[in-house]
Motif scaffolding. Sequence first.
Motif: not given
Length: 356
Positions: A261, A266-267, A271-272, A275, A296, A299-300, A303
């Motif tokens: 992760l 940063e995402c 990475d998705t 996730i 999670i 990170k989201l 985005r």
Amino acid sequence: MNKIESLSDLFQMVGCDVTYYDLGRHITKISPQQAIQFDRKQQAYPFPFRQHAWLACLLKDSQTASKSLLENGVIWFLKLPLDEAGCLNLGTRDHFIKSIVDKILHKGEAQGLSEALEDSPYAFKPDQERMASFHAILGKQLNTSTSSFFDSVIDYLKSPLEDNPEQWQELGIQGIAELAARANEPTYTPLIIKAIQQANPAVISALCHALEHETLPNSIQDVLIQQLEENQDPFLQASFIRALSRNSLDNRLLLPLFGLLGSLVECQDEDTHSIAALAAKCPHWLASNPQLLRIIMEKLAHRQDGYIAFKQITAELSQHPETRQPLWTLLRSQHISSQLAQAVNHIFTQTPGNLH
């Protein structure tokens, strides 16, 4: 005609025994008690997924032997919306029941049942992988013969894979699903381990997607965790997570999960994949480990997609009985980043899109 107030009443009216399976997050047989409770809104639907109940209803004549179910029975695939409490939306359910009764009254029971879901907004067609796994699980439970595709998969895995590097292209999804359904049988466990370690990535991915419906033995868990640590392909990492998802969160998973992760702020698109696998297939992991859930969501929130992915996953996790409270505890916390706080403030301002 007796008053019909539930799906059970409907099937009783036409003289059918019904067995329910959930086809949402995982393929799960629904117990008779669970069916009664959600059907009559005594309890929430036990396996919500994307705010719907994804049902496979196996119907057979009350006088038909179970062994002939696959030949003579009828399978309905129903997608019924859930309300905010996670219960069946009764208005929608009753509308569906009325549409079936109308068809039966006009066409008779046999034709009405066979054509019941034609043009129905409540019918859905499982994707190829899900359908293969459903038939594999059902066939194993009914002790029916495996397909010829199963024999091909076994022959492939018993041979030296390096000798026939292209042979995997001849394998069928059904055979892979039938192998996964036997993950806990000592005869087939070593072949599954060999596949995970040595097979072509396309075979590994398909096998992992079928394994997600099984509670796996320790030996298969061990090799999946090892592969998750060592393999850097984001698609395969997500597949390994899915394969492990029916099991409880193993503490050995935490280090590789935190590693893949990565940064909170940063995402990237790659990475998705992991996730999405965690949110869609492993909410029980997120409920048991608040730090994993926080990573999670942070990170989201970072985005640059107008919070589309953040809103979609928030909506899904808020509907799941295990993650609802941990999620809202996190989102109301005073110790989250300003970016996550901003995402929370915008959570209801746009319609969620799709996370690919």
